[in-house]
Structure formats: structure tokens, C-alpha cells
Design an enzyme around this catalytic site. Structure first.
Site, short mmCIF file in Angstrom:
data_model
loop_
_atom_site.label_atom_id
_atom_site.label_comp_id
_atom_site.label_asym_id
_atom_site.label_seq_id
_atom_site.Cartn_x
_atom_site.Cartn_y
_atom_site.Cartn_z
N ARG A 166 0.83 -1.22 0.00
CA ARG A 166 0.00 0.00 0.00
C ARG A 166 0.87 1.27 0.00
O ARG A 166 0.53 2.26 0.66
CB ARG A 166 -0.94 0.04 1.20
CG ARG A 166 -2.03 -1.00 1.19
CD ARG A 166 -2.97 -0.83 0.00
NE ARG A 166 -4.18 -1.58 0.19
CZ ARG A 166 -4.31 -2.89 -0.10
NH1 ARG A 166 -3.31 -3.56 -0.60
NH2 ARG A 166 -5.46 -3.50 0.12
N SER A 238 -10.78 -0.23 3.11
CA SER A 238 -10.01 -0.43 4.34
C SER A 238 -9.59 0.93 4.88
O SER A 238 -8.94 1.70 4.17
CB SER A 238 -8.76 -1.25 4.06
OG SER A 238 -9.08 -2.53 3.61
N GLU A 334 -4.95 4.00 6.27
CA GLU A 334 -4.69 3.82 4.84
C GLU A 334 -5.24 5.01 4.05
O GLU A 334 -4.69 5.39 3.02
CB GLU A 334 -5.32 2.51 4.34
CG GLU A 334 -4.95 2.20 2.91
CD GLU A 334 -5.68 1.01 2.31
OE1 GLU A 334 -5.68 -0.07 2.91
OE2 GLU A 334 -6.24 1.18 1.21
N1 EPU Z 1 -11.09 -10.52 9.93
C1 EPU Z 1 -11.78 -10.57 11.12
N2 EPU Z 1 -12.76 -9.64 11.33
C2 EPU Z 1 -13.07 -8.71 10.43
C3 EPU Z 1 -12.36 -8.65 9.22
C4 EPU Z 1 -11.37 -9.57 8.99
O1 EPU Z 1 -11.53 -11.41 11.97
O2 EPU Z 1 -13.99 -7.93 10.70
C5 EPU Z 1 -10.07 -11.54 9.67
C6 EPU Z 1 -10.53 -12.48 8.55
O3 EPU Z 1 -11.29 -13.53 9.04
C7 EPU Z 1 -9.23 -12.97 8.00
C8 EPU Z 1 -8.32 -11.76 8.15
O4 EPU Z 1 -8.91 -10.94 9.15
O5 EPU Z 1 -8.69 -14.01 8.76
C9 EPU Z 1 -8.13 -10.98 6.86
O6 EPU Z 1 -9.41 -10.54 6.37
P1 EPU Z 1 -9.74 -10.36 4.81
O7 EPU Z 1 -9.24 -11.49 4.04
O8 EPU Z 1 -11.16 -10.00 4.69
O9 EPU Z 1 -8.82 -9.15 4.34
P2 EPU Z 1 -8.32 -7.84 5.09
O10 EPU Z 1 -6.95 -8.05 5.62
O11 EPU Z 1 -9.37 -7.43 6.04
C10 EPU Z 1 -7.19 -6.87 2.92
C11 EPU Z 1 -7.13 -5.56 2.17
C12 EPU Z 1 -8.40 -5.35 1.36
C13 EPU Z 1 -8.55 -6.51 0.39
C14 EPU Z 1 -8.59 -7.82 1.20
C15 EPU Z 1 -8.63 -9.04 0.33
C16 EPU Z 1 -5.70 -4.08 3.46
C17 EPU Z 1 -5.64 -2.90 4.36
N3 EPU Z 1 -6.93 -4.48 3.10
O12 EPU Z 1 -8.24 -6.78 3.87
O13 EPU Z 1 -8.26 -4.16 0.62
O14 EPU Z 1 -9.73 -6.39 -0.37
O15 EPU Z 1 -7.39 -7.93 2.00
O16 EPU Z 1 -7.39 -9.25 -0.27
O17 EPU Z 1 -4.65 -4.60 3.07
C18 EPU Z 1 -8.68 -1.80 0.67
O18 EPU Z 1 -7.45 -1.63 0.70
O19 EPU Z 1 -9.48 -0.82 0.63
C19 EPU Z 1 -9.22 -3.16 0.70
C20 EPU Z 1 -10.52 -3.38 0.80
#
Ligand code: EPU
Length: 338
Positions: A166, A238, A334
């Protein structure tokens, strides 16, 4: 053509839908305009910002500066790199997801993992957008832009973009000096689907010999099921970055929270899921004033009822304070605060 507006409302130009006014707002649509823009920017050395789709930005009520709003369009196949790879040149204001759709319709693959990310093509390299196991840097050959300091077009190879999670040179050293005008993508017509990300793998396995279009549909379905549509519920995706921390710190936390998700970065550091930390801290679905943490994805802050940028920042600060107190981790935003 350059059009200049004074005290322009930005409410409809940011996905958080906060009320904000820009002292000066300049819309322009041609390369010939870049040289002239500088005359408007130099005046009392006002701060200025570049606005794309307004998806990763949080405005405070009054921006005492200049908002530059480019309208630069066009997608062109520039050269054949090899039998299966082409260089595609895309102007900065093209909608990101429409470009992803264009790439698949024209037989290229790879960008499908980045389906449905809101925003423009010019904004994609700035924060090196990423999702479901892919980051845009993998596909970028070069970035071109107008440098307001040198008053020249500047060309950046992929390595010169200094991409990281990012992050890029455009967010750091070149912040407020470069207007990205075009991005060159190296796209391939062949390759393996990138489908190892947990949710994606499970859903794709239900489809017989899936292709890139199937993967795009799977990603769209996952995003729509987890992430609120900014057209219906104002948000900026995010709100925080996933924190990167030293291994030892992670190991200490894992003793207390064995179920905590951890992603490898390198031999010394790893990445945690900010969404998980925020949920664990009890913030998921909670609100503070008119701002709230989304009930399905704790990494997303939503504007429920016309919250101001400042109210949203109050909620963000309360979350940051709790995460620091509970886990000893500093969450970094972010979104860009203007
Ligand atoms: N999780 C939770 N609770 C929540 C959300 C997530 O426990 O409310 C846990 C999930 O179960 C999982 C882990 O956290 O084990 C990661 O969650 P997820 O795969 O949904 O992805 P994320 O880390 O929350 C990142 C990016 C997103 C992108 C997704 C999918 C960042 C800051 N965010 O989110 O990007 O779509 O991975 O690859 O890196 C964005 O940047 O605007 C964005 C949406």
C-alpha cells in the site's frame, strides 16, 4: 480545457460522503493544460491535492487550497512485447474496474484479482492497490506524470516507483509534486490463475475448469458479500493498513491469541489482520456519533448519518487507542486525510 471553480462542494466527490468545500477546484482534460496549471498553484504557495475517484480520502470541512481534478481518458494497445504479452497504455482518469473488465474482454489475464476495487487507474499505483493475493505493481511496466517542480513529463520504470505494501514513491517523495497522467501495463494472454487466497480457492473449486472471467466473478461475489457498496453505504474501503510487526512481537501475541491470523512478509517481519484486531477489541459494528465500524468487515469505517470528517477521525482515534492499549500495536491509516 481548464475550468476553475471557487468554494466548490466536494460532498459528491468523496466516497465517505462527508461535507467539505475546496477553496479552489480545477478541472482539466488535456496535456496542454499541465503547464498552465502551475500558475494557479504557485499563488501564495497554496497546498494542492489531486483528486481521482475520491475513494481513499477523508476531507475535513474546509480545504484551504486547490483540488486538481483531471479528466484524462483512453486505453491503447501500445506495443507487442512478446507472442503473449502486450503493453497497454491507460490514461489516469479511466475507472479501474472498467479497465479490469476491458482487459478480460480483450483476452488478457491477471487483473481479475483486483476486480471491483473502486477508483481510477491513476490512483492505482499511488497506494499500490491490492486484493486477493495480487498487487497492481506486478502488472505495471511504467508510470508517467507531469512534475510541477521541474515542469516536465517524468517517466518511472516499475523499480523507480518504489512499490511496497500500500505504498509507493508517489505517496512519499513525490507527494504534491507529480500528477500521474498515464500508466503502462504489461498484460499477458497466458498464465495460471492466482487463486490461492483462502476464500477464493474454496469458491473457485466449485467451478469446473475455471477461467479468468470465473475468477473475476468469484472476487466480485466475495467483495459484495463482505464490503459495503460505497454507492449505498458511504465508506473508503479499508480505513487502516494491516500492521507489519517484528516476528518476536507476533510470537508474544500468539501466546495469548493462538487463533490470530498472521501473514508472512520476510524473515524478520509479518503482517497481522487489522480487521481481526479491531473485531477482537470489540469494535465491530459499534458506532461513535454518526460514524461506525461496519458489521461485516471491521477494517471498514462507514458514515451512517452525515458524519463529518472530524467525527470519523474521532472514531478512528478511539480504535487506534484501544488497539495500542490491548495489543501494543499502532494502527496506521490507509486513507489520506485532507
Ligand atoms: N477478519 C476478522 N474480522 C473482520 C475482518 C477480517 O476477523 O472484521 C479476519 C478475517 O477472518 C481474515 C483476516 O482478518 O482471517 C483478513 O481478512 P480479509 O481477508 O477480509 O482481508 P483484510 O486483511 O481485512 C485486505 C485488504 C483489502 C482486500 C482484502 C482481500 C488491506 C488494508 N486491506 O483486507 O483491501 O480487499 O485484504 O485481499 O490490506 C482496501 O485496501 O481498501 C481493501 C478493501
Amino acid at each position: 480545457m481548464i475550468e476553475i471553480f471557487q468554494n466548490e462542494p466536494l460532498n459528491q466527490r468523496n466516497s465517505m460522503k462527508v461535507e467539505a468545500i475546496a477553496k479552489v477546484f480545477i478541472r482539466f482534460d488535456a496535456e496542454e493544460d499541465y503547464r498552465q496549471l502551475i500558475n494557479h498553484l504557485n499563488e501564495k504557495s497554496k497546498p494542492w491535492i489531486l483528486l481521482g475517484g475520491g475513494n481513499n480520502i477523508l476531507f475535513k470541512p474546509f480545504f484551504d487550497g486547490v483540488v486538481l481534478y483531471p479528466r484524462l481518458f483512453g486505453i491503447h494497445r501500445k506495443e507487442v512485447i512478446s507472442g503473449t504479452e502486450d503493453l497497454i497504455e491507460v490514461a489516469a482518469s479511466e475507472d479501474w474496474d472498467q479497465f479490469v473488465a476491458w482487459s478480460l474482454e480483450n483476452g488478457y489475464m491477471g487483473l481479475e484479482n483486483l476486480s471491483l476495487i473502486p477508483g481510477t487507474v491513476g490512483a492505482a499505483p499511488v497506494q499500490n492497490i491490492g486484493a486477493y493475493g495480487a498487487e497492481v505493481e506486478q502488472f505495471i511496466e511504467w508510470v508517467e506524470g507531469w512534475n510541477f517542480e521541474t515542469e516536465q513529463m517524468q517517466h518511472f520504470s516499475r523499480s523507480e516507483c518504489e512499490f511496497a505494501y500500500r505504498d509507493s514513491i508517489f505517496k512519499k517523495k513525490l507527494k504534491n509534486s507529480l500528477l500521474i497522467t498515464k500508466v503502462g501495463f504489461r498484460l499477458s494472454r497466458r498464465g495460471e490463475l492466482n487463486a490461492n487466497y483462502g476464500d477464493v480457492k474454496a469458491r473457485l473449486s466449485a467451478i469446473e475448469s475455471p477461467g479468468a472471467a470465473d475468477l473475476r466473478q468469484v472476487i466480485i461475489d466475495i467483495r459484495q458479500s463482505k464490503l459495503p457498496d460505497p454507492a449505498l453505504i458511504p465508506n473508503a474501503g479499508s480505513f487502516f493498513k494491516n500492521p507489519v510487526i517484528p516476528m518476536e512481537a507476533m510470537e508474544a501475541l500468539r501466546k495469548i491469541y493462538p487463533e490470530m491470523p498472521v501473514y508472512p512478509v520476510d524473515s524478520e517481519r509479518c503482517k497481522l489482520a487489522a480487521g481481526w484486531l479491531i473485531e477482537k477489541a470489540g469494535w465491530k459494528g459499534r458506532s461513535l456519533g454518526k460514524a461506525a465500524v461496519h458489521h461485516q468487515q471491521a477494517l471498514v469505517i462507514i458514515n451512517q448519518n452525515g458524519a463529518s470528517g472530524e467525527e470519523i477521525l474521532e472514531l478512528a482515534a478511539a480504535i487506534q487507542a484501544d488497539i495500542l492499549q490491548i495489543f501494543g500495536i499502532r494502527l496506521e491509516m490507509e486513507v489520506n486525510i485532507v
